[in-house]
Design an enzyme around this catalytic site. Structure first.
Site, mmCIF file in Angstrom:
data_model
loop_
_atom_site.group_PDB
_atom_site.id
_atom_site.type_symbol
_atom_site.label_atom_id
_atom_site.label_comp_id
_atom_site.label_asym_id
_atom_site.label_seq_id
_atom_site.Cartn_x
_atom_site.Cartn_y
_atom_site.Cartn_z
ATOM 1 N N LYS A 107 23.845 0.863 18.248
ATOM 2 C CA LYS A 107 25.287 0.604 18.195
ATOM 3 C C LYS A 107 25.597 -0.060 16.879
ATOM 4 O O LYS A 107 24.748 -0.759 16.310
ATOM 5 C CB LYS A 107 25.709 -0.318 19.340
ATOM 6 C CG LYS A 107 27.187 -0.235 19.687
ATOM 7 C CD LYS A 107 27.534 1.119 20.287
ATOM 8 C CE LYS A 107 28.646 1.098 21.263
ATOM 9 N NZ LYS A 107 28.631 2.199 22.202
ATOM 10 N N THR A 191 33.407 12.194 27.724
ATOM 11 C CA THR A 191 33.195 10.909 28.402
ATOM 12 C C THR A 191 34.097 10.799 29.629
ATOM 13 O O THR A 191 33.645 10.447 30.725
ATOM 14 C CB THR A 191 33.426 9.724 27.439
ATOM 15 O OG1 THR A 191 32.781 9.999 26.209
ATOM 16 C CG2 THR A 191 32.885 8.432 28.019
ATOM 17 N N SER A 362 27.140 14.461 22.868
ATOM 18 C CA SER A 362 26.673 14.231 21.495
ATOM 19 C C SER A 362 25.296 14.858 21.302
ATOM 20 O O SER A 362 25.001 15.450 20.255
ATOM 21 C CB SER A 362 26.549 12.731 21.224
ATOM 22 O OG SER A 362 27.788 12.178 20.873
HETATM 23 N N1 GLU Z 1 30.279 5.518 21.847
HETATM 24 C C1 GLU Z 1 29.962 6.309 23.002
HETATM 25 C C2 GLU Z 1 29.245 5.498 24.039
HETATM 26 O O1 GLU Z 1 29.346 4.291 24.103
HETATM 27 C C3 GLU Z 1 29.214 7.585 22.625
HETATM 28 C C4 GLU Z 1 27.939 7.380 21.897
HETATM 29 C C5 GLU Z 1 27.357 8.649 21.332
HETATM 30 O O2 GLU Z 1 27.899 9.716 21.545
HETATM 31 O O3 GLU Z 1 26.342 8.532 20.645
HETATM 32 O O4 GLU Z 1 28.619 6.026 24.918
#
Ligand code: GLU
Length: 428
Positions: A107, A191, A362
């Site tokens: 992250k 999501t 992703s």
């Molecule tokens: N930011 C999104 C999450 O918290 C997606 C992360 C991603 O696709 O790598 O799951």
């Protein structure tokens, strides 16, 4: 974020420690998994439009890459803390593991408020972020994606900077890209849709018909918008949407008892998910305080904003009508609140399972980039649905078999997978 006394990393570690104990994990594995493997913090000097230079704090945390390259979003938020990023990176490891995709957890972020930055300034922040960590990220090491207040456009600026530094094309470096530039169909919806696939299965298990179910939603960004869309397509009714108002600097809950009109709300929403209060009020929406969403008499609560929303102060206000808490955001519930939810017999579908659809898609985007061959939207969504449904079933089965909460069951599956990868690699 927001509440200075809340430490998301402490929450993530406590959740982990309790399950590690239940699983009887050895000391070395515990020590390895309860902390990130690598953390990068850096300054990003940015030339602003008025000619001055502002220095932003950027970060990237890589929690664990035993199962594959680190993976996770980059968020822009004015109250971002190192502890939040560390927690989020850890939750990404469990998220990828629970849906069984070959990726680790990462992250990152930049402490900034995009509401007050021009597009050019945001582009320079993106490029500056990449310049600071280009050596430590990449398609085989750590793959970023959009998160709170970042979009496909931000990802593309980052990709362009990375490819300029490397002198070659690396479409697999970043995901959530715009469609015309190597993005995957279905990624924007993934999501929110993933959360509703999981909810649908949970309601089936509980013999509740999703058609006619009511829900109250916190947040109106990408995740909430697509969750509402699919929930309504299944016949669900959303009576409340709560979101941040940039002008008044407070949140409001927008209520319509017979169900919000998604298309109308989208037509009066800015790109950060802020709803135009005056237009909502003029069109029959009650405008209530920001925390009213949690008290609403509904079947389902969907926190789809940020961490620490259901906590010791707010959990008591949940209406007795609520049967399911669908955690669309990362880390919305504190440990104290979780205990109360158990007493109230509310079925909690944990964050890193509920919102795993984004990273799953992703992963599909990376697969398509690597093949340089792109799937149809139907194919993407069908693969996403089957991943989400089988992950849910595995968690629900374990929860039933071991008489543990859905959160503990999801943690048990994820931690065991990551611990096994560490063992097989000879790390522990
Ligand atoms: N930011 C999104 C999450 O918290 C997606 C992360 C991603 O696709 O790598 O799951």
């Amino acid at each position: 974020m927001g509440d200075q006394s809340f430490n998301a990393f402490e929450l993530a570690q406590k959740q982990f420690d309790a399950v590690a104990e239940k699983l009887g994990l050895d000391a070395a594995t515990r020590e390895l998994l309860r902390n990130p493997m690598r953390e990068y913090y850096f300054s990003i000097p940015v030339r602003m439009d008025d000619g001055s230079v502002q220095v932003f704090r950027g970060s990237r945390v890589q929690h664990n890459d035993a199962r594959g390259p680190n993976k996770g979003g980059i968020r822009f938020h004015p109250q971002e803390t190192d502890n939040t990023v560390k927690a989020l990176s850890m939750w990404m490891t469990w998220k990828c593991a629970v849906v069984d995709i070959p990726l680790g957890g990462g992250k990152g972020g930049v402490v900034c408020d995009p509401h007050h930055l021009s597009q050019q300034e945001q582009e320079r922040i993106c490029r500056g972020w990449v310049r600071q960590v280009a050596r430590n990220v990449g398609p085989l090491a750590d793959v970023p994606a959009p998160d709170v207040m970042t979009s496909g456009q931000h990802m593309l600026w980052m990709l362009d900077e990375y490819e300029t530094i490397r002198g070659e094309k690396y479409p697999g470096f970043i995901t959530g890209k715009p469609l015309s530039m190597g993005g995957s169909l279905g990624r924007t919806e993934a999501t929110g849709f993933g959360a509703i696939y999981v909810l649908r299965e949970a309601l089936k298990l509980k013999n509740i018909d999703i058609a006619g179910c009511t829900a109250s939603v916190q947040g109106f960004g990408n995740v909430a918008q697509y969750a509402i869309q699919l929930f309504q397509a299944y016949g669900g009714i959303v009576t409340c949407v709560a979101c941040w108002d940039q002008t008044d600097k407070v949140s409001y809950t927008y209520r319509k008892k017979d169900g919000v009109d998604l298309a109308f709300l989208l037509s009066i929403t800015n790109r950060y998910g802020g709803i135009d209060k005056a237009q909502a009020a003029a069109n029959g929406y009650e405008v209530l305080p920001g925390d009213a969403w949690i008290e609403e008499e509904v079947d389902i609560l969907m926190p789809a904003a940020i961490e620490n929303q259901i906590n010791a102060n707010t959990v008591g206000r949940i209406n007795p009508s609520v049967k399911v808490l669908l955690e669309c955001a990362n880390g919305p519930t504190t440990l104290e609140a979780d205990a109360v939810l158990k007493e109230k017999n509310i079925y909690v579908i944990p964050d890193f399972l509920t919102n795993a659809g984004g990273v799953t898609c992703s992963y599909f985007e990376q697969v398509q980039c690597n093949m340089n061959f792109y799937w149809s939207k139907e194919e993407v969504l069908q693969r996403l649905e089957s991943k989400m449904v089988s992950a849910f079933q595995a968690v629900a089965d374990l929860s039933e078999r071991e008489s543990v909460s859905m959160r503990d069951a999801a943690y048990m599956i994820a931690i065991q997978r990551v611990a096994e990868a560490c063992r097989l690699r000879g790390w522990v």
